[in-house]
Each structure stands twice: as structure tokens, then as C-alpha cells.
Design a protein around this motif. Structure first.
Motif, PDB file in Angstrom:
ATOM      1  N   ARG A  69      70.571 -34.348  11.471  1.00 24.60           N
ATOM      2  CA  ARG A  69      71.355 -34.862  12.594  1.00 24.60           C
ATOM      3  C   ARG A  69      72.839 -34.811  12.232  1.00 24.60           C
ATOM      4  O   ARG A  69      73.354 -33.781  11.845  1.00 24.60           O
ATOM      5  N   ASN A  70      73.524 -35.949  12.305  1.00 24.54           N
ATOM      6  CA  ASN A  70      74.955 -35.965  11.971  1.00 24.54           C
ATOM      7  C   ASN A  70      75.214 -36.487  10.565  1.00 24.54           C
ATOM      8  O   ASN A  70      76.344 -36.819  10.218  1.00 24.54           O
ATOM      9  N   ARG A  71      74.167 -36.544   9.737  1.00 29.35           N
ATOM     10  CA  ARG A  71      74.320 -37.015   8.364  1.00 29.35           C
ATOM     11  C   ARG A  71      74.402 -35.819   7.422  1.00 29.35           C
ATOM     12  O   ARG A  71      73.535 -34.950   7.427  1.00 29.35           O
ATOM     13  N   PHE A  72      75.446 -35.805   6.598  1.00 31.56           N
ATOM     14  CA  PHE A  72      75.636 -34.726   5.634  1.00 31.56           C
ATOM     15  C   PHE A  72      75.605 -35.299   4.228  1.00 31.56           C
ATOM     16  O   PHE A  72      76.262 -36.299   3.934  1.00 31.56           O
ATOM     17  N   TYR A  73      74.840 -34.659   3.344  1.00 33.88           N
ATOM     18  CA  TYR A  73      74.712 -35.080   1.949  1.00 33.88           C
ATOM     19  C   TYR A  73      75.281 -33.952   1.089  1.00 33.88           C
ATOM     20  O   TYR A  73      74.682 -32.877   0.990  1.00 33.88           O
ATOM     21  N   ASP A  74      76.433 -34.226   0.487  1.00 35.60           N
ATOM     22  CA  ASP A  74      77.188 -33.168  -0.184  1.00 35.60           C
ATOM     23  C   ASP A  74      76.450 -32.602  -1.387  1.00 35.60           C
ATOM     24  O   ASP A  74      76.350 -31.402  -1.560  1.00 35.60           O
ATOM     25  N   ARG A  75      75.927 -33.451  -2.244  1.00 32.96           N
ATOM     26  CA  ARG A  75      75.176 -32.957  -3.399  1.00 32.96           C
ATOM     27  C   ARG A  75      74.043 -33.924  -3.701  1.00 32.96           C
ATOM     28  O   ARG A  75      74.286 -35.091  -4.046  1.00 32.96           O
ATOM     29  N   LEU A  76      72.827 -33.448  -3.577  1.00 38.24           N
ATOM     30  CA  LEU A  76      71.669 -34.299  -3.781  1.00 38.24           C
ATOM     31  C   LEU A  76      71.423 -34.514  -5.275  1.00 38.24           C
ATOM     32  O   LEU A  76      71.658 -33.630  -6.091  1.00 38.24           O
ATOM     33  N   THR A  77      70.919 -35.696  -5.597  1.00 42.96           N
ATOM     34  CA  THR A  77      70.597 -36.023  -6.986  1.00 42.96           C
ATOM     35  C   THR A  77      69.289 -35.360  -7.398  1.00 42.96           C
ATOM     36  O   THR A  77      68.645 -34.674  -6.599  1.00 42.96           O
ATOM     37  N   SER A  86      62.921 -36.271  12.758  1.00 46.25           N
ATOM     38  CA  SER A  86      62.767 -35.914  14.170  1.00 46.25           C
ATOM     39  C   SER A  86      63.701 -34.774  14.546  1.00 46.25           C
ATOM     40  O   SER A  86      63.776 -34.388  15.712  1.00 46.25           O
ATOM     41  N   ARG A  87      64.412 -34.244  13.560  1.00 46.56           N
ATOM     42  CA  ARG A  87      65.284 -33.085  13.715  1.00 46.56           C
ATOM     43  C   ARG A  87      65.137 -32.207  12.481  1.00 46.56           C
ATOM     44  O   ARG A  87      64.707 -32.689  11.426  1.00 46.56           O
ATOM     45  N   PRO A  88      65.510 -30.932  12.563  1.00 49.62           N
ATOM     46  CA  PRO A  88      65.398 -30.066  11.389  1.00 49.62           C
ATOM     47  C   PRO A  88      66.232 -30.587  10.224  1.00 49.62           C
ATOM     48  O   PRO A  88      67.279 -31.207  10.415  1.00 49.62           O
ATOM     49  N   VAL A  89      65.748 -30.338   9.029  1.00 53.29           N
ATOM     50  CA  VAL A  89      66.472 -30.650   7.803  1.00 53.29           C
ATOM     51  C   VAL A  89      67.021 -29.336   7.270  1.00 53.29           C
ATOM     52  O   VAL A  89      66.258 -28.430   6.928  1.00 53.29           O
ATOM     53  N   THR A  90      68.339 -29.204   7.229  1.00 52.53           N
ATOM     54  CA  THR A  90      68.974 -27.976   6.766  1.00 52.53           C
ATOM     55  C   THR A  90      69.452 -28.168   5.337  1.00 52.53           C
ATOM     56  O   THR A  90      70.175 -29.110   5.040  1.00 52.53           O
ATOM     57  N   LEU A  91      69.027 -27.270   4.468  1.00 53.46           N
ATOM     58  CA  LEU A  91      69.383 -27.335   3.053  1.00 53.46           C
ATOM     59  C   LEU A  91      70.239 -26.137   2.681  1.00 53.46           C
ATOM     60  O   LEU A  91      69.913 -24.998   3.037  1.00 53.46           O
ATOM     61  N   GLN A  92      71.319 -26.395   1.990  1.00 54.84           N
ATOM     62  CA  GLN A  92      72.177 -25.343   1.449  1.00 54.84           C
ATOM     63  C   GLN A  92      71.925 -25.309  -0.061  1.00 54.84           C
ATOM     64  O   GLN A  92      72.195 -26.298  -0.754  1.00 54.84           O
ATOM     65  N   ILE A  93      71.387 -24.199  -0.541  1.00 54.48           N
ATOM     66  CA  ILE A  93      70.908 -24.133  -1.924  1.00 54.48           C
ATOM     67  C   ILE A  93      71.662 -23.065  -2.697  1.00 54.48           C
ATOM     68  O   ILE A  93      71.815 -21.944  -2.237  1.00 54.48           O
ATOM     69  N   GLU A  94      72.085 -23.438  -3.885  1.00 55.81           N
ATOM     70  CA  GLU A  94      72.743 -22.491  -4.775  1.00 55.81           C
ATOM     71  C   GLU A  94      72.129 -22.636  -6.157  1.00 55.81           C
ATOM     72  O   GLU A  94      72.057 -23.740  -6.708  1.00 55.81           O
ATOM     73  N   GLY A  95      71.656 -21.528  -6.717  1.00 50.54           N
ATOM     74  CA  GLY A  95      71.017 -21.582  -8.023  1.00 50.54           C
ATOM     75  C   GLY A  95      69.506 -21.534  -7.914  1.00 50.54           C
ATOM     76  O   GLY A  95      68.948 -20.972  -6.975  1.00 50.54           O
ATOM     77  N   ALA A  96      68.826 -22.170  -8.862  1.00 55.11           N
ATOM     78  CA  ALA A  96      67.361 -22.144  -8.908  1.00 55.11           C
ATOM     79  C   ALA A  96      66.766 -22.822  -7.677  1.00 55.11           C
ATOM     80  O   ALA A  96      67.344 -23.765  -7.145  1.00 55.11           O
ATOM     81  N   PRO A  97      65.599 -22.356  -7.206  1.00 50.54           N
ATOM     82  CA  PRO A  97      64.971 -22.972  -6.040  1.00 50.54           C
ATOM     83  C   PRO A  97      64.482 -24.375  -6.373  1.00 50.54           C
ATOM     84  O   PRO A  97      64.044 -24.651  -7.490  1.00 50.54           O
ATOM     85  N   LEU A  98      64.564 -25.261  -5.393  1.00 47.79           N
ATOM     86  CA  LEU A  98      64.070 -26.616  -5.599  1.00 47.79           C
ATOM     87  C   LEU A  98      62.568 -26.664  -5.375  1.00 47.79           C
ATOM     88  O   LEU A  98      61.964 -25.706  -4.908  1.00 47.79           O
ATOM     89  N   SER A 120      63.791 -42.948   8.096  1.00 44.98           N
ATOM     90  CA  SER A 120      63.570 -41.815   8.979  1.00 44.98           C
ATOM     91  C   SER A 120      64.894 -41.111   9.248  1.00 44.98           C
ATOM     92  O   SER A 120      65.931 -41.748   9.429  1.00 44.98           O
ATOM     93  N   ASP A 121      64.859 -39.783   9.217  1.00 48.07           N
ATOM     94  CA  ASP A 121      66.050 -38.942   9.402  1.00 48.07           C
ATOM     95  C   ASP A 121      67.139 -39.271   8.387  1.00 48.07           C
ATOM     96  O   ASP A 121      68.331 -39.200   8.685  1.00 48.07           O
ATOM     97  N   ARG A 122      66.724 -39.623   7.177  1.00 48.61           N
ATOM     98  CA  ARG A 122      67.662 -39.909   6.092  1.00 48.61           C
ATOM     99  C   ARG A 122      67.138 -39.312   4.782  1.00 48.61           C
ATOM    100  O   ARG A 122      65.960 -38.990   4.667  1.00 48.61           O
ATOM    101  N   ILE A 123      68.028 -39.217   3.803  1.00 54.52           N
ATOM    102  CA  ILE A 123      67.643 -38.796   2.461  1.00 54.52           C
ATOM    103  C   ILE A 123      68.085 -39.875   1.488  1.00 54.52           C
ATOM    104  O   ILE A 123      69.238 -40.308   1.511  1.00 54.52           O
ATOM    105  N   VAL A 124      67.161 -40.334   0.646  1.00 57.75           N
ATOM    106  CA  VAL A 124      67.465 -41.400  -0.313  1.00 57.75           C
ATOM    107  C   VAL A 124      66.932 -41.004  -1.680  1.00 57.75           C
ATOM    108  O   VAL A 124      66.039 -40.148  -1.799  1.00 57.75           O
ATOM    109  N   GLY A 125      67.469 -41.619  -2.701  1.00 54.07           N
ATOM    110  CA  GLY A 125      66.969 -41.381  -4.051  1.00 54.07           C
ATOM    111  C   GLY A 125      65.552 -41.911  -4.195  1.00 54.07           C
ATOM    112  O   GLY A 125      65.224 -42.971  -3.663  1.00 54.07           O
TER     113      GLY A 125
END
Length: 284
Positions: A69-77, A86-98, A120-125
């Protein structure tokens, strides 16, 4: 070599569940997602359709950012949980696949006491949800991460079991999961009747362990199935009528709700991000 000195077991609805059987189930979900091959240079984008929660394990050599949605996570842990979406999760990946491991609502009930609707519709550690079994897994060699993660997660799922839940609740979670997967019911009232509970109780179960109300879950399942058929038939709107859609406008309203754009635009964007190859719809 992976050495597992002891494996746990539990019983759910009279069926013996072993860590080994859970490992197989988790592995099948990963395989169903398809393998993402990193590009030789630069970052690449990957989009996952709305769906159940999932664990992401990110190798040290990878950098991953995400948007929901309108939440952006700059670098995931190292280890994060993508809540039910309830919306697509878009991942920008650089390097080895997760490594992605989809979680069922019963898995959620066994791994954390946090309500699914809270993320829901969030990313948490993962640690923020009390999921400690994957600590340090991301530090291993990239080729070994999935293997170690599945083993540890399976042991945690089985060890916790469903002792914190009564049998009725466990049964309702399983029944609602099966009802959604079948994709034959489109309204919450009918769903409550089929699982022999009240609409209020079904809503409580759905919010607590699925992350959304029953109506949203049923609509999401129907839309994703129809979108897959829409793609298979060369974006032919007549193919969606078998999923209970009255017309193209009905389908487009759900597309706006679950994609935030039209089906054609979303599918073309997926094709573009997959290097010109047709990207298939995943319903895991």
C-alpha cells in the motif's frame, strides 16, 4: 551436514503431526512460489499477490526493500514477517535471492500470540512477534538458509502445537482455511453456516488468525483465482464469469480493491519485472 538430534511430535484433531511432516508442507509451499533467479547486475523487482502471511529470510549478501500500500520499508532486517495482505507486496531485491516461507493461519496460531490483524498489510521483525527460532539463520551460507529455516520452523510449530487453543477453535481455523481454498463460497453468512458457527464467531476467528474479516478473505480468494484464469486466457473477461462475477465492471472493482490498479496494468507490470517472460499468478 545438518544434524537434528531430536524431533518433536504433537497431535491435532487425532492426527499425529511430526516435525518431518511439517517440513514437507513448508517445503511444498516454497516450491509452489517458484524460484526467483537474481539478475547478474543491479536490483530486480518482484511482486507477490495479496495472500496469507509469510516469513522472509534475507541473506547477508542481499539488500531488500518492500512496499505494501503506502508503506515503504527501505531495508528489511534479516528475518521479517509479512503480515496477511490485501494488496500486492512489492520487493526490490539486490544480491542473493531471499527465502520466502508462507504461513497458514494454523502456523500463525502456533508461532505467535500476536493477532494477525495487528500486522495485516505490514512488515515486522520476526522477533517482535516472539518468533525466535530463526535467529541467526540468515548468517549461514545462502544455499543452506532454506534448509536450516524449514527445520527450525517445523520444530517450533510442532513443539508449540495448538495447546493454547481449544479444539473447537482449531477446527474452525482448519474449516475456514479449507472453505477459502475451495473458492466456492463468496459470502460470510454462507461460510458461517457451512462451518456451523455464528457470523460473529467466524469474524472473531478470521481477524485473530487470518488477519481480515471473512468477507475480505473470500473475496480475495475469488479475485486471485479469477485473475489467474484471466491471465491464462489472454486477458479475456468472459473467463471470469465462472467465479461469480456478473460482468467486467464487477471484476474491475475487486481489482481496484486488491491490486490498486487494473488487471491488465498489473499483469503487464509483472511481465516487465520478470524480464519479458510471462509471470504466472501464484496463489500460495
Amino acid at each position: 551436514m545438518l544434524i537434528v538430534p531430536m524431533r518433536s511430535t504433537t497431535t491435532t484433531d487425532g492426527v499425529l503431526v511430526t516435525a518431518r511432516s511439517v517440513e514437507g508442507e513448508l517445503r511444498s509451499r516454497i516450491d509452489a512460489l517458484g524460484i526467483v533467479h537474481p539478475r547478474s547486475t543491479g536490483a530486480f523487482e518482484m511482486s507477490r499477490l495479496p495472500g496469507t502471511a509469510r516469513i522472509l529470510i534475507i541473506p547477508e549478501s542481499a539488500r531488500v526493500s518492500a512496499r505494501i500500500r503506502n508503506r515503504f520499508y527501505d531495508r528489511l532486517t534479516d528475518v521479517v514477517v509479512v503480515g496477511p495482505s490485501s494488496r500486492p507486496v512489492t520487493l526490490q531485491i539486490e544480491g542473493a535471492p531471499l527465502v520466502e516461507i508462507p504461513l497458514s493461519p494454523l502456523d500463525w496460531a502456533r508461532l505467535t500470540t500476536v493477532a494477525a490483524t495487528a500486522v495485516s498489510d505490514r512488515i515486522v521483525g520476526a522477533s517482535d512477534l516472539g518468533i525466535k527460532c530463526l535467529d541467526g539463520v540468515a548468517d549461514r551460507e545462502a544455499n543452506d538458509i532454506a534448509r536450516f529455516a524449514i527445520t527450525r520452523l517445523a520444530d517450533a510449530v510442532v513443539a508449540r502445537g495448538t495447546a493454547s487453543l481449544d479444539t473447537t477453535t482449531t477446527t474452525l481455523i482448519a474449516q475456514l482455511t479449507a472453505l477459502i481454498d475451495e473458492g466456492l463460497v463468496y459470502d460470510a453468512a454462507t461460510a458461517a453456516e457451512q462451518v456451523l458457527t455464528t457470523p460473529h464467531n467466524l469474524r472473531r476467528i478470521a481477524l485473530r488468525w487470518f488477519g481480515f474479516p471473512p468477507k475480505t478473505l473470500l473475496m480475495r480468494r475469488r479475485f486471485i483465482a479469477a485473475l489467474g484464469r484471466f491471465q491464462e486466457t489472454g486477458m479475456n473477461f468472459t473467463a471470469i464469469t465462472q467465479f461469480g462475477y456478473f460482468d467486467a465492471s464487477h471484476f474491475l472493482r475487486d481489482a481496484n480493491r486488491f491490486l490498486g490498479t487494473t488487471p491488465r496494468r498489473y499483469l503487464r507490470r509483472m511481465d516487465g519485472s520478470s524480464g519479458g517472460k510471462a509471470a504466472s499468478i501464484r496463489t500460495v
